[in-house]
Write a protein that holds these residues in place. Structure first.
Motif, PDB file in Angstrom:
ATOM      1  N   GLU A   1      -3.565  17.665  20.709  1.00 45.97           N
ATOM      2  CA  GLU A   1      -3.194  17.447  22.091  1.00 45.97           C
ATOM      3  C   GLU A   1      -4.063  18.565  22.983  1.00 45.97           C
ATOM      4  N   ASN A   2      -3.919  19.798  22.294  1.00 45.50           N
ATOM      5  CA  ASN A   2      -4.687  21.113  23.023  1.00 45.50           C
ATOM      6  C   ASN A   2      -6.087  20.715  23.189  1.00 45.50           C
ATOM      7  N   LEU A   3      -6.486  19.888  22.259  1.00 41.10           N
ATOM      8  CA  LEU A   3      -8.099  19.869  22.452  1.00 41.10           C
ATOM      9  C   LEU A   3      -8.491  18.819  23.382  1.00 41.10           C
ATOM     10  N   VAL A   4      -7.423  17.668  23.648  1.00 42.79           N
ATOM     11  CA  VAL A   4      -7.783  16.821  24.504  1.00 42.79           C
ATOM     12  C   VAL A   4      -7.530  17.434  25.808  1.00 42.79           C
ATOM     13  N   ALA A   5      -6.699  18.329  25.871  1.00 41.27           N
ATOM     14  CA  ALA A   5      -6.450  19.056  27.300  1.00 41.27           C
ATOM     15  C   ALA A   5      -7.505  19.655  27.682  1.00 41.27           C
ATOM     16  N   LEU A   6      -8.153  20.515  26.488  1.00 42.40           N
ATOM     17  CA  LEU A   6      -9.424  21.321  26.815  1.00 42.40           C
ATOM     18  C   LEU A   6     -10.681  20.427  27.339  1.00 42.40           C
ATOM     19  N   GLY A   7     -10.636  19.251  26.701  1.00 42.01           N
ATOM     20  CA  GLY A   7     -11.798  18.602  26.891  1.00 42.01           C
ATOM     21  C   GLY A   7     -11.463  17.995  28.388  1.00 42.01           C
ATOM     22  N   LEU A   8     -10.368  17.726  28.642  1.00 42.62           N
ATOM     23  CA  LEU A   8     -10.301  17.336  30.125  1.00 42.62           C
ATOM     24  C   LEU A   8     -10.373  18.200  31.039  1.00 42.62           C
ATOM     25  N   ARG A   9     -10.116  19.519  30.928  1.00 40.44           N
ATOM     26  CA  ARG A   9     -10.340  20.751  31.665  1.00 40.44           C
ATOM     27  C   ARG A   9     -12.038  20.998  31.992  1.00 40.44           C
ATOM     28  N   LEU A  10     -12.769  20.774  30.787  1.00 40.96           N
ATOM     29  CA  LEU A  10     -13.984  20.711  30.730  1.00 40.96           C
ATOM     30  C   LEU A  10     -14.687  19.740  31.844  1.00 40.96           C
ATOM     31  N   ILE A  11     -14.023  18.561  31.495  1.00 35.49           N
ATOM     32  CA  ILE A  11     -14.709  17.386  32.525  1.00 35.49           C
ATOM     33  C   ILE A  11     -14.441  17.894  34.002  1.00 35.49           C
ATOM     34  N   ARG A  12     -12.994  18.360  34.113  1.00 38.21           N
ATOM     35  CA  ARG A  12     -12.890  18.713  35.667  1.00 38.21           C
ATOM     36  C   ARG A  12     -13.702  19.849  36.112  1.00 38.21           C
ATOM     37  N   ASP A  13     -13.843  20.900  35.266  1.00 37.24           N
ATOM     38  CA  ASP A  13     -14.611  22.060  35.577  1.00 37.24           C
ATOM     39  C   ASP A  13     -15.993  21.583  35.785  1.00 37.24           C
ATOM     40  N   VAL A  14     -16.741  20.751  35.096  1.00 37.98           N
ATOM     41  CA  VAL A  14     -18.186  20.350  35.270  1.00 37.98           C
ATOM     42  C   VAL A  14     -18.230  19.341  36.412  1.00 37.98           C
ATOM     43  N   SER A  15     -17.243  18.636  36.795  1.00 37.36           N
ATOM     44  CA  SER A  15     -17.312  17.793  37.930  1.00 37.36           C
ATOM     45  C   SER A  15     -17.177  18.497  39.277  1.00 37.36           C
ATOM     46  N   LEU A  16     -16.319  19.534  39.175  1.00 39.70           N
ATOM     47  CA  LEU A  16     -16.445  20.433  40.290  1.00 39.70           C
ATOM     48  C   LEU A  16     -17.613  21.323  40.722  1.00 39.70           C
ATOM     49  N   ALA A  17     -18.493  21.892  39.362  1.00 33.77           N
ATOM     50  CA  ALA A  17     -19.284  22.556  39.464  1.00 33.77           C
ATOM     51  C   ALA A  17     -20.470  21.620  40.073  1.00 33.77           C
ATOM     52  N   TYR A  18     -20.425  20.291  39.582  1.00 38.26           N
ATOM     53  CA  TYR A  18     -21.575  19.520  40.168  1.00 38.26           C
ATOM     54  C   TYR A  18     -21.431  19.125  41.539  1.00 38.26           C
ATOM     55  N   ILE A  19     -20.165  18.858  42.034  1.00 41.38           N
ATOM     56  CA  ILE A  19     -19.828  18.650  43.508  1.00 41.38           C
ATOM     57  C   ILE A  19     -20.210  19.949  44.469  1.00 41.38           C
ATOM     58  N   GLU A  20     -19.833  21.126  43.674  1.00 44.38           N
ATOM     59  CA  GLU A  20     -20.160  22.347  44.533  1.00 44.38           C
ATOM     60  C   GLU A  20     -21.736  22.327  44.775  1.00 44.38           C
ATOM     61  N   TYR A  21     -22.380  22.022  43.740  1.00 44.62           N
ATOM     62  CA  TYR A  21     -23.974  22.084  43.657  1.00 44.62           C
ATOM     63  C   TYR A  21     -24.520  21.177  44.482  1.00 44.62           C
ATOM     64  N   THR A  22     -23.897  19.879  44.773  1.00 46.76           N
ATOM     65  CA  THR A  22     -24.478  19.054  45.491  1.00 46.76           C
ATOM     66  C   THR A  22     -24.140  19.597  47.040  1.00 46.76           C
ATOM     67  N   PHE A  23     -23.020  19.994  47.100  1.00 53.78           N
ATOM     68  CA  PHE A  23     -22.575  20.600  48.516  1.00 53.78           C
ATOM     69  C   PHE A  23     -23.581  21.605  48.910  1.00 53.78           C
ATOM     70  N   ALA A  24     -23.996  22.547  47.999  1.00 52.85           N
ATOM     71  CA  ALA A  24     -24.727  23.541  48.289  1.00 52.85           C
ATOM     72  C   ALA A  24     -26.137  23.160  48.645  1.00 52.85           C
ATOM     73  N   GLN A  25     -26.519  22.044  48.103  1.00 51.08           N
ATOM     74  CA  GLN A  25     -27.984  21.441  48.257  1.00 51.08           C
ATOM     75  C   GLN A  25     -27.937  20.907  49.549  1.00 51.08           C
ATOM     76  N   GLN A  26     -26.815  20.263  50.138  1.00 51.26           N
ATOM     77  CA  GLN A  26     -26.799  19.664  51.310  1.00 51.26           C
ATOM     78  C   GLN A  26     -26.634  20.801  52.540  1.00 51.26           C
ATOM     79  N   ARG A  27     -25.820  21.751  52.277  1.00 45.57           N
ATOM     80  CA  ARG A  27     -25.922  22.944  53.263  1.00 45.57           C
ATOM     81  C   ARG A  27     -27.193  23.543  53.332  1.00 45.57           C
ATOM     82  N   ALA A  28     -27.834  23.850  52.369  1.00 49.14           N
ATOM     83  CA  ALA A  28     -29.311  24.275  52.217  1.00 49.14           C
ATOM     84  C   ALA A  28     -30.320  23.436  53.303  1.00 49.14           C
ATOM     85  N   VAL A  29     -30.162  22.276  53.353  1.00 47.74           N
ATOM     86  CA  VAL A  29     -30.973  21.181  54.097  1.00 47.74           C
ATOM     87  C   VAL A  29     -30.419  21.619  55.404  1.00 47.74           C
ATOM     88  N   VAL A  30     -29.277  21.610  55.716  1.00 49.97           N
ATOM     89  CA  VAL A  30     -28.863  21.744  57.036  1.00 49.97           C
ATOM     90  C   VAL A  30     -29.328  23.313  57.558  1.00 49.97           C
TER      91      VAL A  30
END
Length: 155
Positions: free
Chosen positions: A126-155
């Motif tokens: 169960e801890n490993l399932v939670a770790l996997g879900l946290r990794l998914i969350r962290d990578v998703s947030l990092a991807y969103i921040e990266y995409t947002f940073a690219q959009q800000r750079a264009v502006v």
């Protein structure tokens, strides 16, 4: 031999049920493995980034090895120790004596050890399932921040 349904397949099924991602198979250390769904020619989508992270995150893959250790502990808890046979040869007036040393506490403690080991295996899974879900969350947030940073750079 005691076994448990809490293994890498269980972890994969739970992560897939909750987040629709696969943790992949164990690979050699340092080897980059891309999921079949990843196409590097068209850029990297958020789902592809998450899948790649689940397959290649060294810490998560190392943590997944803990389930194998927990399974081995469960098997060990279910095994009976070898009895010890002592033979005392006659010296003088003593007759040949033999003793069989079999730990009687095994009969009382073995079921509790197995039960505790099963619970530990379940907790690890169960801890490993939670770790996997946290990794998914962290990578998703990092991807969103990266995409947002690219959009800000264009502006």
């Amino acid at each position: 031999m005691s076994t448990s349904e809490f293994d890498r397949t269980y972890i994969n099924q739970n992560i897939e049920a909750q987040a629709s991602f696969n943790v992949g198979q164990p690979t050699a250390p340092g080897q980059l493995t891309l999921p079949q769904t990843v196409n590097m020619q068209d850029g990297l989508s958020q789902a592809e980034a998450v899948s790649t992270a689940l397959f290649n995150n060294a810490q998560f893959q190392a943590d997944l090895m803990n389930i194998s250790i927990a399974q081995a502990d469960l098997i060990d808890a279910g095994q009976l120790p070898n009895p010890l046979l002592n033979v005392i040869f006659p010296t003088g007036t003593d007759v040949l004596k033999g003793t069989l040393n079999f730990s009687m506490d095994v009969l009382w403690q073995r079921p509790n050890r197995i039960k505790a080991s099963r619970l530990e295996t379940e907790r690890t899974a169960e801890n490993l399932v939670a770790l996997g879900l946290r990794l998914i969350r962290d990578v998703s947030l990092a991807y969103i921040e990266y995409t947002f940073a690219q959009q800000r750079a264009v502006v």
